[in-house]
Design an enzyme around this catalytic site. Structure first.
Site, mmCIF file in Angstrom:
data_model
loop_
_atom_site.group_PDB
_atom_site.id
_atom_site.type_symbol
_atom_site.label_atom_id
_atom_site.label_comp_id
_atom_site.label_asym_id
_atom_site.label_seq_id
_atom_site.Cartn_x
_atom_site.Cartn_y
_atom_site.Cartn_z
ATOM 1 N N MET A 278 -0.169 4.109 -3.771
ATOM 2 C CA MET A 278 -1.075 3.723 -2.703
ATOM 3 C C MET A 278 -2.532 3.661 -3.146
ATOM 4 O O MET A 278 -3.413 4.154 -2.447
ATOM 5 C CB MET A 278 -0.893 4.685 -1.525
ATOM 6 N N ILE B 275 -5.461 -1.021 -8.245
ATOM 7 C CA ILE B 275 -5.520 -0.928 -9.705
ATOM 8 C C ILE B 275 -6.818 -1.605 -10.157
ATOM 9 O O ILE B 275 -7.163 -2.669 -9.659
ATOM 10 C CB ILE B 275 -4.310 -1.696 -10.296
ATOM 11 N N ASN C 83 4.593 -5.189 -7.894
ATOM 12 C CA ASN C 83 4.532 -4.284 -6.744
ATOM 13 C C ASN C 83 5.558 -4.723 -5.712
ATOM 14 O O ASN C 83 5.945 -5.893 -5.662
ATOM 15 C CB ASN C 83 3.129 -4.342 -6.124
ATOM 16 N N HIS D 295 6.155 -4.688 -1.487
ATOM 17 C CA HIS D 295 5.398 -4.516 -0.247
ATOM 18 C C HIS D 295 6.311 -4.820 0.943
ATOM 19 O O HIS D 295 7.034 -5.817 0.933
ATOM 20 C CB HIS D 295 4.185 -5.452 -0.247
#
Ligand code: GAR
Length: 202
Positions: free
Chosen positions: A91, A94, A108, A110
Site C-alpha cells: 500500500m 513506488i 500490481n 488492483h
C-alpha cells in the site's frame, strides 16, 4: 524474470495464493525468493515464514527518507538477483529509486476494472458508485497511482444486496486465480508491451 520478490503490506492472501501456485507448479518457472513488507507486524510476514520464504521487513519510518528506504530494498533485490517485483496489497507508491532499475518488471493487482476506482478502497468505491460490474486488474506499475498499462482484467458482477465483505470475497477469489496465471506468464517472458498495450502471448 524467474526470481520473484512479492511486496505486501497486509493480510497476504494473494501472497499465499502465489506461494500455493508455486508449490503446485503453476507459477511457470517463477520462484518467489523474497517477501518485502513495510509492515513487519502484518500477517503476511507470518505466512512467508510458514511457507519457508525469506522476508525483508523494513519500517519506512525508521529511514531518514523514502529514498533511503527504497535504496535498502534495491540493494537486497540485487543481492538476491530478483528479476520481477510482484506487488500484492503493497500500500505505497513506488518511487524512481525502485522504478528505474526495475522498469517494465513491476506488476500490481488492483480490485477494480482500472481506470475505474483507482487508489484506496476500490471495492467500497465501486459499491458507493453503484456500478453493476467491477473486477480485478493486473497492470504494470509506473510512478502514478494504479496508472500503468493493463496486462489482464477479469470482471466480477455486483449483486443486489452485496456488502463490502461479500463483494470482496468474490473479487478475492478471482484475484487468487488471475494473479498466479499472469505472474507465470511474466516469469516465462510471455508478456510484451507496445506503447500502452500489453499482450500475453500463448
Ligand atoms: C487485494 O485485494 C489487492 O487487490 C488490493 O489489496 C488487497 C490485498 O489483500 N490492492 C490494492 O488495493 C492496491 N491499490 P491481501 O493482502 O489479502 O492479498
Amino acid at each position: 524474470f524467474s526470481r520473484i520478490a512479492v511486496f505486501a503490506s497486509g493480510t497476504g492472501s494473494n501472497f499465499a495464493a502465489l506461494a500455493k501456485a508455486q508449490e503446485e507448479g503453476r507459477l511457470g518457472g517463477g520462484r518467489i525468493e523474497l517477501l518485502v513488507s513495510d509492515r513487519p507486524e502484518a500477517p503476511v510476514a507470518k505466512r512467508a515464514e510458514e511457507a519457508g520464504i525469506p522476508s525483508l521487513l523494513l519500517r519506512p519510518k525508521e529511514f531518514a527518507s523514502r529514498k533511503e528506504y527504497e535504496e535498502q530494498i534495491v540493494e537486497e533485490l540485487r543481492r538476491r538477483e530478483i528479476g520481477l517485483i510482484v506487488l500484492a496489497g503493497y500500500m505505497r507508491l513506488i518511487t524512481p529509486v525502485l522504478l528505474e532499475p526495475y522498469a517494465g518488471r513491476i506488476v500490481n493487482i488492483h480490485p477494480s476494472l482500472l481506470p475505474a476506482f483507482a487508489g484506496k478502497d476500490a471495492i467500497g468505491q465501486a459499491l458507493e458508485y453503484g456500478v453493476k460490474l467491477t473486477g480485478v486488474t493486473v497492470h504494470f506499475v509506473d510512478g502514478g497511482m494504479d496508472t500503468g498499462p493493463v496486462i489482464a482484467q477479469r470482471a466480477v458482477a455486483v449483486e443486489d444486496g452485496d456488502t463490502a465483505d461479500t463483494l470482496a470475497q468474490r473479487i478475492h477469489e478471482v484475484e487468487y486465480e488471475l494473479y498466479p496465471e499472469v505472474v507465470a506468464a511474466f516469469a516465462a517472458g510471455r508478456v510484451t508491451l507496445e506503447g500502452r498495450v500489453a499482450t500475453i502471448r500463448a
